[in-house]
Scaffold this active site. Sequence first.
Site, PDB file in Angstrom:
ATOM      1  N   SER A   5       5.404  -2.681  -0.385  1.00 41.45           N
ATOM      2  CA  SER A   5       5.211  -4.000   0.220  1.00 41.45           C
ATOM      3  C   SER A   5       3.740  -4.192   0.556  1.00 41.45           C
ATOM      4  CB  SER A   5       6.042  -4.126   1.491  1.00 41.45           C
ATOM      5  OG  SER A   5       5.577  -5.224   2.249  1.00 41.45           O
ATOM      6  N   HIS A  28       6.529  -5.714  -3.793  1.00 42.99           N
ATOM      7  CA  HIS A  28       7.286  -6.537  -2.848  1.00 42.99           C
ATOM      8  C   HIS A  28       6.307  -7.413  -2.053  1.00 42.99           C
ATOM      9  CE1 HIS A  28      10.847  -7.089  -0.174  1.00 42.99           C
ATOM     10  NE2 HIS A  28       9.958  -7.123   0.801  1.00 42.99           N
ATOM     11  N   ASP A  30       6.004 -10.251   0.850  1.00 44.83           N
ATOM     12  CA  ASP A  30       6.708 -10.827   1.994  1.00 44.83           C
ATOM     13  C   ASP A  30       6.138 -12.198   2.344  1.00 44.83           C
ATOM     14  OD1 ASP A  30       8.617  -8.732   2.804  1.00 44.83           O
ATOM     15  OD2 ASP A  30       6.802  -7.526   3.034  1.00 44.83           O
ATOM     16  N   MET A  32       6.359 -15.241   4.780  1.00 49.06           N
ATOM     17  CA  MET A  32       6.881 -15.576   6.118  1.00 49.06           C
ATOM     18  C   MET A  32       6.295 -16.908   6.559  1.00 49.06           C
ATOM     19  SD  MET A  32       6.532 -11.958   8.094  1.00 49.06           S
ATOM     20  CE  MET A  32       6.821 -10.381   7.269  1.00 49.06           C
ATOM     21  N   HIS A  61      10.073 -11.765  -1.306  1.00 55.57           N
ATOM     22  CA  HIS A  61      11.043 -11.754  -0.212  1.00 55.57           C
ATOM     23  C   HIS A  61      10.714 -12.920   0.711  1.00 55.57           C
ATOM     24  CE1 HIS A  61      12.552  -9.429   3.621  1.00 55.57           C
ATOM     25  NE2 HIS A  61      13.297 -10.486   3.330  1.00 55.57           N
ATOM     26  N   MET A  63      11.088 -14.956   3.736  1.00 57.66           N
ATOM     27  CA  MET A  63      11.597 -15.024   5.109  1.00 57.66           C
ATOM     28  C   MET A  63      11.197 -16.392   5.645  1.00 57.66           C
ATOM     29  SD  MET A  63      10.601 -11.148   6.094  1.00 57.66           S
ATOM     30  CE  MET A  63       9.553 -11.059   4.658  1.00 57.66           C
ATOM     31  N   MET A 132      18.274  -5.588   5.033  1.00 53.80           N
ATOM     32  CA  MET A 132      17.145  -5.363   5.949  1.00 53.80           C
ATOM     33  C   MET A 132      17.480  -4.207   6.900  1.00 53.80           C
ATOM     34  SD  MET A 132      14.699  -7.348   5.142  1.00 53.80           S
ATOM     35  CE  MET A 132      13.621  -6.832   6.474  1.00 53.80           C
ATOM     36  N   ASP A 170      14.972  -2.591   2.895  1.00 50.73           N
ATOM     37  CA  ASP A 170      13.628  -2.993   3.316  1.00 50.73           C
ATOM     38  C   ASP A 170      13.454  -2.781   4.810  1.00 50.73           C
ATOM     39  OD1 ASP A 170      11.166  -4.214   3.642  1.00 50.73           O
ATOM     40  OD2 ASP A 170      11.876  -6.238   3.164  1.00 50.73           O
TER      41      ASP A 170
END
Length: 229
Positions: A5, A28, A30, A32, A61, A63, A132, A170
Site C-alpha cells: 500500500s 494498493h 488507498d 480516502m 481501494h 474509502m 479490513m 488489509d
Amino acid sequence: MIAPSILSADFARLADELAAIEGADWVHVDVMDNHFVPNLTLGLPIVQSLLKVTDIPMDCHLMIENPERWAPGYAEAGAYNVTFHAEATDNPIAVARDIRAAGAKAGLSVKPNTPIEPYLEILREFDTLLVMSVEPGFGGQSFIAHVLDKAKQVRRLVDAGELRLVVEIDGGINMDTIEQAAEAGVDCFVAGSAVYGTPDPAATVEVLRQKAIAVDAALSQRRTQSPPQ
Ligand code: DX5
Ligand code: ZN
C-alpha cells in the site's frame, strides 16, 4: 499475492516508490475522501498519473462515499481492480456491474465489524472481497484477528466452487501476522508500513510472499494427508 500500500510511501516521490516494489503482485492505492473515513489522501488525477509510470496491476481501494458516482472512473482509467465499501452504498451490485463494464475487476470491502452474511449472496457479482483487518483510514494500526472468521467463511465457499473470488486482507499485515491470515485462506495481502517502513521494500515483499507460500504449502499437504470425508 502481495499488494504493497503506497499509503505508507513518500507521496513526494510516488514514481520512485512504485519502482521500489518491483515484483509486487498488485499495488494498493488507498483513496480516502474525509467523509467515509476521517482522512484524505488522493483521487483520480493522481491515480491516472501513477498508471502511466507502473506496469504493476493497480488495486484501488475506495474509502469514499457515493462510490456509484466515482468508482467507474477508476476502472476507465485502467485500474486492474476497483474495490469500494459495502457500508458506502445501498446498491453494491449496480456499482460492481459498472466497474466490470468499465473494464476492471470489482471488489467489495467490509470494515472489521461489518458482518459478511448479508453480502454472501451478492459476492458472485465480485472478483475480490477485501476484508479490513483495521478500521479504515490510517496505516500502521494493529491487526484485528477476529476478521479472519470472515475470510475463512468465504474461503470455504470458494473451495467448494460456490464462489470465484480473490480473498484479500488489509490492515496490520506484517511479518508476524501474515501467517495467520494465510492460514485462514487469504489469497492477497495488503501491507503498507510493513513494506515501506523497511529499507528494501522489494525484498520485504519477497519475504512476506515466502511466508504466505510456506503456510499454503503446509495447508495443501495437510489436505492431501487427510482428505475430506
Ligand atoms: C487503511 C488502508 C490500508 C493501509 C494499511 O485504511 O486501507 O491499505 O495502507 O496500512 P498497514 O499495512 O500499515 O496497516
Ligand atoms: Zn487499503
